[in-house]
Motif scaffolding. Structure first.
Motif, mmCIF file in Angstrom:
data_model
loop_
_atom_site.group_PDB
_atom_site.id
_atom_site.type_symbol
_atom_site.label_atom_id
_atom_site.label_comp_id
_atom_site.label_asym_id
_atom_site.label_seq_id
_atom_site.Cartn_x
_atom_site.Cartn_y
_atom_site.Cartn_z
ATOM 1 N N UNK A 244 -27.950 18.700 51.106
ATOM 2 C CA UNK A 244 -26.980 19.709 50.688
ATOM 3 C C UNK A 244 -25.617 19.367 51.276
ATOM 4 N N UNK A 245 -24.605 19.347 50.444
ATOM 5 C CA UNK A 245 -23.229 19.122 50.867
ATOM 6 C C UNK A 245 -22.465 20.413 50.658
ATOM 7 N N UNK A 246 -22.038 21.038 51.745
ATOM 8 C CA UNK A 246 -21.345 22.321 51.638
ATOM 9 C C UNK A 246 -19.965 22.188 52.242
ATOM 10 N N UNK A 247 -19.130 23.174 51.979
ATOM 11 C CA UNK A 247 -17.773 23.188 52.525
ATOM 12 C C UNK A 247 -17.612 24.395 53.428
ATOM 13 N N UNK A 248 -16.735 24.264 54.388
ATOM 14 C CA UNK A 248 -16.475 25.356 55.326
ATOM 15 C C UNK A 248 -15.057 25.876 55.118
ATOM 16 N N UNK B 70 -19.041 10.904 47.608
ATOM 17 C CA UNK B 70 -17.673 10.394 47.726
ATOM 18 C C UNK B 70 -16.648 11.485 47.412
ATOM 19 N N UNK B 71 -16.881 12.213 46.345
ATOM 20 C CA UNK B 71 -15.949 13.278 45.983
ATOM 21 C C UNK B 71 -15.948 14.387 47.032
ATOM 22 N N UNK B 72 -17.105 14.681 47.610
ATOM 23 C CA UNK B 72 -17.178 15.736 48.631
ATOM 24 C C UNK B 72 -16.404 15.336 49.888
ATOM 25 N N UNK B 73 -16.545 14.098 50.312
ATOM 26 C CA UNK B 73 -15.837 13.648 51.508
ATOM 27 C C UNK B 73 -14.327 13.632 51.280
ATOM 28 N N UNK B 74 -13.907 13.317 50.060
ATOM 29 C CA UNK B 74 -12.475 13.299 49.749
ATOM 30 C C UNK B 74 -11.937 14.711 49.516
ATOM 31 N N UNK B 75 -12.727 15.543 48.863
ATOM 32 C CA UNK B 75 -12.310 16.896 48.512
ATOM 33 C C UNK B 75 -13.478 17.843 48.757
ATOM 34 N N UNK B 76 -13.518 18.517 49.911
ATOM 35 C CA UNK B 76 -14.647 19.385 50.263
ATOM 36 C C UNK B 76 -14.945 20.488 49.257
ATOM 37 N N UNK B 77 -13.987 20.800 48.374
ATOM 38 C CA UNK B 77 -14.266 21.805 47.341
ATOM 39 C C UNK B 77 -15.343 21.329 46.376
ATOM 40 N N UNK B 78 -15.560 20.021 46.316
ATOM 41 C CA UNK B 78 -16.634 19.451 45.498
ATOM 42 C C UNK B 78 -17.901 19.372 46.356
ATOM 43 N N UNK B 79 -18.843 20.266 46.145
ATOM 44 C CA UNK B 79 -20.060 20.312 46.951
ATOM 45 C C UNK B 79 -21.245 19.792 46.142
ATOM 46 N N UNK B 80 -22.398 19.651 46.782
ATOM 47 C CA UNK B 80 -23.531 19.069 46.062
ATOM 48 C C UNK B 80 -24.890 19.446 46.611
ATOM 49 N N UNK B 81 -25.872 19.394 45.723
ATOM 50 C CA UNK B 81 -27.289 19.513 46.081
ATOM 51 C C UNK B 81 -28.004 18.294 45.531
ATOM 52 N N UNK B 82 -28.870 17.732 46.318
ATOM 53 C CA UNK B 82 -29.699 16.632 45.838
ATOM 54 C C UNK B 82 -31.149 17.086 45.854
ATOM 55 N N UNK B 83 -31.772 17.159 44.688
ATOM 56 C CA UNK B 83 -33.170 17.545 44.601
ATOM 57 C C UNK B 83 -34.050 16.353 44.939
ATOM 58 N N UNK B 84 -35.204 16.622 45.530
ATOM 59 C CA UNK B 84 -36.084 15.559 45.997
ATOM 60 C C UNK B 84 -36.625 14.710 44.855
ATOM 61 N N UNK B 85 -36.719 15.300 43.662
ATOM 62 C CA UNK B 85 -37.188 14.571 42.478
ATOM 63 C C UNK B 85 -36.658 15.264 41.240
ATOM 64 N N UNK B 86 -36.871 14.643 40.100
ATOM 65 C CA UNK B 86 -36.431 15.234 38.844
ATOM 66 C C UNK B 86 -37.259 16.488 38.557
ATOM 67 N N UNK B 87 -36.607 17.657 38.570
ATOM 68 C CA UNK B 87 -37.299 18.934 38.374
ATOM 69 C C UNK B 87 -37.095 19.481 36.973
ATOM 70 N N UNK B 88 -36.230 18.853 36.179
ATOM 71 C CA UNK B 88 -35.931 19.366 34.845
ATOM 72 C C UNK B 88 -34.648 20.180 34.860
#
Length: 323
Positions: free
Chosen positions: A313-317, A62-80
């Protein structure tokens, strides 16, 4: 030198309660640094979702779609935490000139980021965030933490007292960090090994803004033990020294027993016998367990399994829109 591109990496695990406030404060800090021409307007925040079970990832989207400066990675599982942090650092270094890592709980003072950037402009490749004091901690936590840092230092590990994972690293420092291929990650001990120019910024640590701590006592002890066994063979040497001491004591006991037999003063001692059996047995089990721990670490290292797997992965251009 042009204003550097900064990426702030924020590992997240079940942080839905604190995330909106974290986004607001980090965005405000970045906007201030951009306004003061200390960083580029292409700077971003990278949230790393470490297999959260709540709505953390939905909020990041939600934050990425509203403000592309907020990017994200989602790991497939809890890696620590350490692996999630590494995933963020290795991703951020591809587009950033410098990267700052900070936890999502807002306990680390965000205002110290400005000092980090100033030190970077002075030529520092690594800037460590170090707590001024531990007055807000309980006596037990303060004593165990200080004991841990002293123990690591006594074993020859280069580590900064009261420094967690709040730090700045330049792109070239991250390139060197990538060359460390070990699976048993303890970044607080690895980063000082790089050896590039560094500095320390002191700050006051705050109470957690919301949510619960992700590092209860059990995890803290496990993390400390991993750090010790990943960077030093001193525990193994201590077991060896204990073996020599017990061997010397056994020789003295044997001499005593022989002399007593010759003089006819031997007295059967059930208590002393049982105590010695339990003592020796305990030492043996401790030694076997410690050796097994090291063998287990070797087992994990030789497999060369990936430390993390990125699912989304959510990236900005170009130049991102800001909050």
């Amino acid at each position: 030198m042009a204003n550097p591109v900064l990426t702030i990496v924020v590992p997240c695990y079940n942080e839905e309660e604190v995330l909106p406030e974290t986004v607001q404060r980090l965005s405000k800090m970045i906007n201030s640094l951009v306004h003061d021409k200390l960083i580029s307007d292409k700077s971003t925040v990278l949230f790393v979702d470490d297999g959260s079970r709540d709505k953390t990832w939905e909020l990041i989207e939600q934050f990425h779609h509203a403000y592309p400066a907020m990017t994200g990675l989602k790991l497939a599982k809890n890696a620590g935490h350490q692996n999630a942090l590494l995933a963020g650092l290795m991703t951020a270094k591809e587009t950033a000139d410098c990267v700052i890592s900070i936890d999502a709980d807002l306990q680390d003072d965000i205002e110290a980021i400005r000092e980090f950037i100033l030190k970077f402009h002075e030529g520092c490749d690594v800037v460590y965030g170090v707590r001024k004091s531990r007055t807000t901690d309980t006596w037990f936590k303060r004593a165990t933490a200080q004991g841990f840092y002293k123990l690591m230092t006594s074993m020859g590990v280069r580590i900064h007292d009261n420094h967690a994972d709040y730090r700045l690293m330049s792109k070239r420092a991250l390139d060197e960090l990538e060359r460390f291929k070990e699976v048993n990650l303890f970044l607080r001990g690895i980063v000082p090994l790089i050896g590039f120019p560094s500095a320390v910024v002191y700050y006051d640590r705050h109470e957690r803004f919301a949510g619960e701590s992700k590092y209860p006592l059990k995890k803290m002890l496990s993390f400390a033990f991993d750090g010790i066994t990943s960077f030093s063979v001193t525990p193994i040497r201590f077991v060896t020294l204990t073996g020599f001491v017990l061997f010397a004591l056994s020789i003295l006991a044997a001499i005593y027993a022989i002399v007593g037999k010759l003089w006819g003063t031997t007295v059967s001692g059930w208590t002393s016998l049982i105590l010695s059996v339990w003592f020796i047995g305990g030492i043996q089990l401790l030694a076997l367990g410690l050796i097994g721990e090291y063998i287990g670490k070797i087992y994990r290292e030789v497999k060369h399994r990936p430390l993390f797997i990125i699912e989304k992965k959510l990236v900005t251009e170009d130049t991102p829109e800001r909050v």
